[in-house]
Motif scaffolding. Structure first.
Motif, PDB file in Angstrom:
ATOM      1  N   GLY A   1       0.811  -1.202   0.000  1.00 21.75           N
ATOM      2  CA  GLY A   1       0.000   0.000   0.000  1.00 21.75           C
ATOM      3  C   GLY A   1       0.847   1.255   0.000  1.00 21.75           C
ATOM      4  N   ARG A   2       0.155   2.369  -0.074  1.00 14.57           N
ATOM      5  CA  ARG A   2       0.800   3.677  -0.099  1.00 14.57           C
ATOM      6  C   ARG A   2       0.059   4.594   0.866  1.00 14.57           C
ATOM      7  N   LEU A   3       0.737   5.661   1.267  1.00 11.50           N
ATOM      8  CA  LEU A   3       0.103   6.691   2.080  1.00 11.50           C
ATOM      9  C   LEU A   3      -0.513   7.736   1.163  1.00 11.50           C
TER      10      LEU A   3
ATOM     11  N   TRP B   1       8.047   1.696  17.263  1.00 15.41           N
ATOM     12  CA  TRP B   1       7.567   1.547  15.888  1.00 15.41           C
ATOM     13  C   TRP B   1       7.313   2.899  15.227  1.00 15.41           C
ATOM     14  N   SER B   2       7.611   2.959  13.934  1.00 16.83           N
ATOM     15  CA  SER B   2       7.258   4.121  13.128  1.00 16.83           C
ATOM     16  C   SER B   2       6.912   3.648  11.724  1.00 16.83           C
ATOM     17  N   VAL B   3       6.126   4.463  11.038  1.00 14.38           N
ATOM     18  CA  VAL B   3       5.865   4.250   9.616  1.00 14.38           C
ATOM     19  C   VAL B   3       6.740   5.248   8.890  1.00 14.38           C
TER      20      VAL B   3
ATOM     21  N   VAL C   1       0.001  -3.082  17.103  1.00 15.61           N
ATOM     22  CA  VAL C   1       0.829  -2.535  16.018  1.00 15.61           C
ATOM     23  C   VAL C   1       0.071  -2.626  14.700  1.00 15.61           C
ATOM     24  N   ALA C   2      -0.535  -3.778  14.431  1.00 16.67           N
ATOM     25  CA  ALA C   2      -1.273  -3.973  13.176  1.00 16.67           C
ATOM     26  C   ALA C   2      -2.460  -3.021  13.072  1.00 16.67           C
ATOM     27  N   ALA C   3      -3.177  -2.817  14.160  1.00 20.39           N
ATOM     28  CA  ALA C   3      -4.323  -1.887  14.138  1.00 20.39           C
ATOM     29  C   ALA C   3      -3.847  -0.466  13.873  1.00 20.39           C
ATOM     30  N   TRP C   4      -2.732  -0.070  14.482  1.00 16.15           N
ATOM     31  CA  TRP C   4      -2.187   1.267  14.263  1.00 16.15           C
ATOM     32  C   TRP C   4      -1.747   1.445  12.816  1.00 16.15           C
ATOM     33  N   VAL C   5      -1.053   0.459  12.258  1.00 22.06           N
ATOM     34  CA  VAL C   5      -0.612   0.533  10.856  1.00 22.06           C
ATOM     35  C   VAL C   5      -1.817   0.672   9.942  1.00 22.06           C
ATOM     36  N   ASP C   6      -2.870  -0.083  10.211  1.00 23.92           N
ATOM     37  CA  ASP C   6      -4.083   0.000   9.397  1.00 23.92           C
ATOM     38  C   ASP C   6      -4.666   1.415   9.435  1.00 23.92           C
ATOM     39  N   ARG C   7      -4.686   2.033  10.622  1.00 23.57           N
ATOM     40  CA  ARG C   7      -5.197   3.405  10.733  1.00 23.57           C
ATOM     41  C   ARG C   7      -4.324   4.383   9.946  1.00 23.57           C
TER      42      ARG C   7
ATOM     43  N   LEU D   1      -2.351   3.763   7.354  1.00 26.38           N
ATOM     44  CA  LEU D   1      -2.458   3.543   5.911  1.00 26.38           C
ATOM     45  C   LEU D   1      -3.788   4.005   5.326  1.00 26.38           C
ATOM     46  N   HIS D   2      -4.833   4.049   6.143  1.00 27.56           N
ATOM     47  CA  HIS D   2      -6.154   4.358   5.599  1.00 27.56           C
ATOM     48  C   HIS D   2      -6.687   5.736   5.953  1.00 27.56           C
ATOM     49  N   GLN D   3      -5.931   6.527   6.653  1.00 25.34           N
ATOM     50  CA  GLN D   3      -6.409   7.881   6.920  1.00 25.34           C
ATOM     51  C   GLN D   3      -6.071   8.777   5.734  1.00 25.34           C
ATOM     52  N   GLU D   4      -6.837   9.834   5.589  1.00 31.92           N
ATOM     53  CA  GLU D   4      -6.669  10.736   4.453  1.00 31.92           C
ATOM     54  C   GLU D   4      -5.341  11.473   4.477  1.00 31.92           C
ATOM     55  N   GLN D   5      -4.871  11.792   5.650  1.00 31.74           N
ATOM     56  CA  GLN D   5      -3.643  12.562   5.782  1.00 31.74           C
ATOM     57  C   GLN D   5      -2.915  12.063   7.025  1.00 31.74           C
TER      58      GLN D   5
END
Length: 139
Positions: free
Chosen positions: A57-59, A77-79, A105-111, A113-117
């Motif tokens: 995926g992408r941001l 952890w960081s993205v 960690v997985a729930a945070w990454v999902d948030r 990756l899927h937020q608008e900004q």
């Protein structure tokens, strides 16, 4: 059978790799929780324990840049996204425990990756992402 090297070692050699195995197990659990296979991840133990996990995926803010999940034993952890030079730049950091549960960690990454900004930006200097303008010089 004993091999004599002709000299005595003045130090003890420590082959205890339990810390490395623990970090590898933890990262493997996070990768699994993310639904990834793990073939695009690695763990390094020197000079400090760290991990890199390539994400699918992408941001939204960086649609042309690869995204990775990065872990450091001192900061957690960081993205991050790769800049135009291939260097990782943190854009979001998971606050709190340095080793949260893999599901957290997985729930945070999902948030992220899927937020608008990306609202949790750590690094706001995006000059590394802007291509240098080329100037045409006529001779």
């Amino acid at each position: 059978m004993t091999i004599d090297f002709g000299f005595d070692f003045p130090f003890d050699i420590d082959f205890d790799d339990s810390a490395a195995l623990e970090v590898q197990r933890y990262v493997r659990e996070v990768v699994s929780e993310l639904g990834l296979r793990g073939d695009s991840s690695c763990v390094e133990m020197t000079p400090r324990a760290s991990a890199y996990v390539a994400l699918d995926g992408r941001l939204h803010d960086f649609p042309d840049h690869y995204v990775a999940l990065v872990w450091h034993e001192q900061s957690g952890w960081s993205v991050a996204v790769e800049d135009r030079l291939g260097e990782l730049v943190d854009v979001a950091r998971l606050d709190g425990d340095l080793r949260p549960a893999p599901a957290a960690v997985a729930a945070w990454v999902d948030r992220v990756l899927h937020q608008e900004q990306v609202r949790e930006q750590v690094n706001r200097d995006f000059a590394a992402f802007v291509p240098v303008q080329r100037v045409n010089v006529l001779s």
